[in-house]
Motif scaffolding. Sequence first.
Motif, PDB file in Angstrom:
ATOM      1  N   GLY A 166       0.836  -1.196   0.000  1.00 19.98           N
ATOM      2  CA  GLY A 166       0.000   0.000   0.000  1.00 19.98           C
ATOM      3  C   GLY A 166       0.869   1.244   0.000  1.00 19.98           C
ATOM      4  N   THR A 167       0.377   2.274   0.643  1.00 20.29           N
ATOM      5  CA  THR A 167       1.028   3.570   0.660  1.00 20.29           C
ATOM      6  C   THR A 167       1.687   3.823   2.005  1.00 20.29           C
ATOM      7  OG1 THR A 167      -0.627   4.377  -0.887  1.00 20.29           O
ATOM      8  CG2 THR A 167       0.620   6.039   0.312  1.00 20.29           C
ATOM      9  N   ALA A 168       2.852   4.446   2.002  1.00 25.21           N
ATOM     10  CA  ALA A 168       3.582   4.770   3.227  1.00 25.21           C
ATOM     11  C   ALA A 168       2.657   5.431   4.238  1.00 25.21           C
ATOM     12  CB  ALA A 168       4.761   5.677   2.908  1.00 25.21           C
ATOM     13  N   GLY A 169       2.770   5.003   5.496  1.00 26.31           N
ATOM     14  CA  GLY A 169       1.978   5.567   6.578  1.00 26.31           C
ATOM     15  C   GLY A 169       0.684   4.835   6.843  1.00 26.31           C
ATOM     16  N   ASP A 170       0.271   3.960   5.939  1.00 28.03           N
ATOM     17  CA  ASP A 170      -0.968   3.205   6.120  1.00 28.03           C
ATOM     18  C   ASP A 170      -0.676   1.816   6.690  1.00 28.03           C
ATOM     19  OD1 ASP A 170      -2.371   5.341   5.117  1.00 28.03           O
ATOM     20  OD2 ASP A 170      -2.663   4.486   3.131  1.00 28.03           O
ATOM     21  N   ASP A 171       0.151   1.766   7.721  1.00 31.22           N
ATOM     22  CA  ASP A 171       0.564   0.492   8.322  1.00 31.22           C
ATOM     23  C   ASP A 171      -0.605  -0.151   9.067  1.00 31.22           C
ATOM     24  OD1 ASP A 171       3.307   0.911   7.513  1.00 31.22           O
ATOM     25  OD2 ASP A 171       3.374   2.436   9.076  1.00 31.22           O
ATOM     26  N   PRO A 172      -0.831  -1.452   8.859  1.00 30.35           N
ATOM     27  CA  PRO A 172      -1.979  -2.117   9.477  1.00 30.35           C
ATOM     28  C   PRO A 172      -1.757  -2.446  10.953  1.00 30.35           C
ATOM     29  CG  PRO A 172      -0.737  -3.687   8.185  1.00 30.35           C
ATOM     30  CD  PRO A 172      -0.093  -2.342   7.972  1.00 30.35           C
ATOM     31  N   THR A 173      -2.874  -2.571  11.667  1.00 24.89           N
ATOM     32  CA  THR A 173      -2.889  -3.051  13.046  1.00 24.89           C
ATOM     33  C   THR A 173      -3.902  -4.186  13.125  1.00 24.89           C
ATOM     34  OG1 THR A 173      -2.281  -0.916  13.981  1.00 24.89           O
ATOM     35  CG2 THR A 173      -3.360  -2.466  15.462  1.00 24.89           C
ATOM     36  N   PHE A 174      -3.477  -5.323  13.664  1.00 22.99           N
ATOM     37  CA  PHE A 174      -4.315  -6.510  13.800  1.00 22.99           C
ATOM     38  C   PHE A 174      -4.607  -6.739  15.281  1.00 22.99           C
ATOM     39  CE2 PHE A 174      -1.492  -6.953  10.173  1.00 22.99           C
ATOM     40  CZ  PHE A 174      -2.404  -7.174   9.146  1.00 22.99           C
ATOM     41  N   THR A 175      -5.849  -7.155  15.597  1.00 22.31           N
ATOM     42  CA  THR A 175      -6.232  -7.416  16.986  1.00 22.31           C
ATOM     43  C   THR A 175      -6.871  -8.797  17.089  1.00 22.31           C
ATOM     44  OG1 THR A 175      -6.603  -5.060  17.380  1.00 22.31           O
ATOM     45  CG2 THR A 175      -7.553  -6.588  18.966  1.00 22.31           C
ATOM     46  N   LEU A 176      -6.336  -9.623  17.980  1.00 18.46           N
ATOM     47  CA  LEU A 176      -6.839 -10.969  18.235  1.00 18.46           C
ATOM     48  C   LEU A 176      -7.876 -10.907  19.352  1.00 18.46           C
ATOM     49  CD1 LEU A 176      -6.536 -14.056  17.708  1.00 18.46           C
ATOM     50  CD2 LEU A 176      -4.793 -14.044  19.521  1.00 18.46           C
ATOM     51  N   GLN A 177      -9.040 -11.524  19.114  1.00 19.42           N
ATOM     52  CA  GLN A 177     -10.085 -11.575  20.130  1.00 19.42           C
ATOM     53  C   GLN A 177     -10.525 -13.005  20.380  1.00 19.42           C
ATOM     54  OE1 GLN A 177     -13.164  -8.728  18.785  1.00 19.42           O
ATOM     55  NE2 GLN A 177     -12.475  -7.524  20.548  1.00 19.42           N
ATOM     56  N   GLN A 178     -11.075 -13.223  21.585  1.00 20.85           N
ATOM     57  CA  GLN A 178     -11.684 -14.504  21.943  1.00 20.85           C
ATOM     58  C   GLN A 178     -13.174 -14.255  22.203  1.00 20.85           C
ATOM     59  OE1 GLN A 178      -9.961 -16.063  25.569  1.00 20.85           O
ATOM     60  NE2 GLN A 178     -10.243 -14.148  26.681  1.00 20.85           N
ATOM     61  N   HIS A 179     -13.986 -15.305  21.982  1.00 18.98           N
ATOM     62  CA  HIS A 179     -15.439 -15.172  22.064  1.00 18.98           C
ATOM     63  C   HIS A 179     -16.031 -16.410  22.723  1.00 18.98           C
ATOM     64  CE1 HIS A 179     -14.797 -12.027  19.026  1.00 18.98           C
ATOM     65  NE2 HIS A 179     -14.026 -12.921  18.423  1.00 18.98           N
TER      66      HIS A 179
END
Length: 171
Positions: free
Chosen positions: A48-61
């Motif tokens: 993608g484009t510089a600065g658009d770094d992803p963040t991932f979040t793990l959840q439990q249910h």
Amino acid sequence: MAMEALGRLVDACLGAVPVDLSSAAVTGKRVKLRDAGGVTILVIKAAGTAGDDPTFTLQQHTAGSGGTSSNLAVIDHYYLKSAATLAGTEAWAKVTQAAAATIADPGGAGTSAESQQIIAIEVDAASLSDGFTHVSLNVADVGTNAQLGAILYLRRDLHVERSPEKLAASL
């Protein structure tokens, strides 16, 4: 004839279809771990484009839908293949971090957006809190510029081995 891995060792299901991660946050589907030893979560993302770094979040249910949800702070490492253009010749790099529910900017240095990446996160079923049976991986909105991504769940160490066409639904 040798037994195949699908149905014996692993089962695969989609966490999120390929989508533009800049259009909105992506809520990953929930996958049950009740009948498996754990899950390997694979994230495949385009550059993608510089600065658009992803963040991932793990959840439990506690259920496949509804129920109680909470962050699952067990990610102390993950594996990464990253390059401007993945060629299939890259080796896995092990990335360590303090145990958390999130991975921000995979690979660090504020440049993950500019790379094609495969991210592998291992989650053991035993790491879920009492009463929790499902996990999901969510992706925060990366910003305004297009960046495609998808999530695949590989349930592993299946408690009951079946031929692929007789596997119960994973979600």
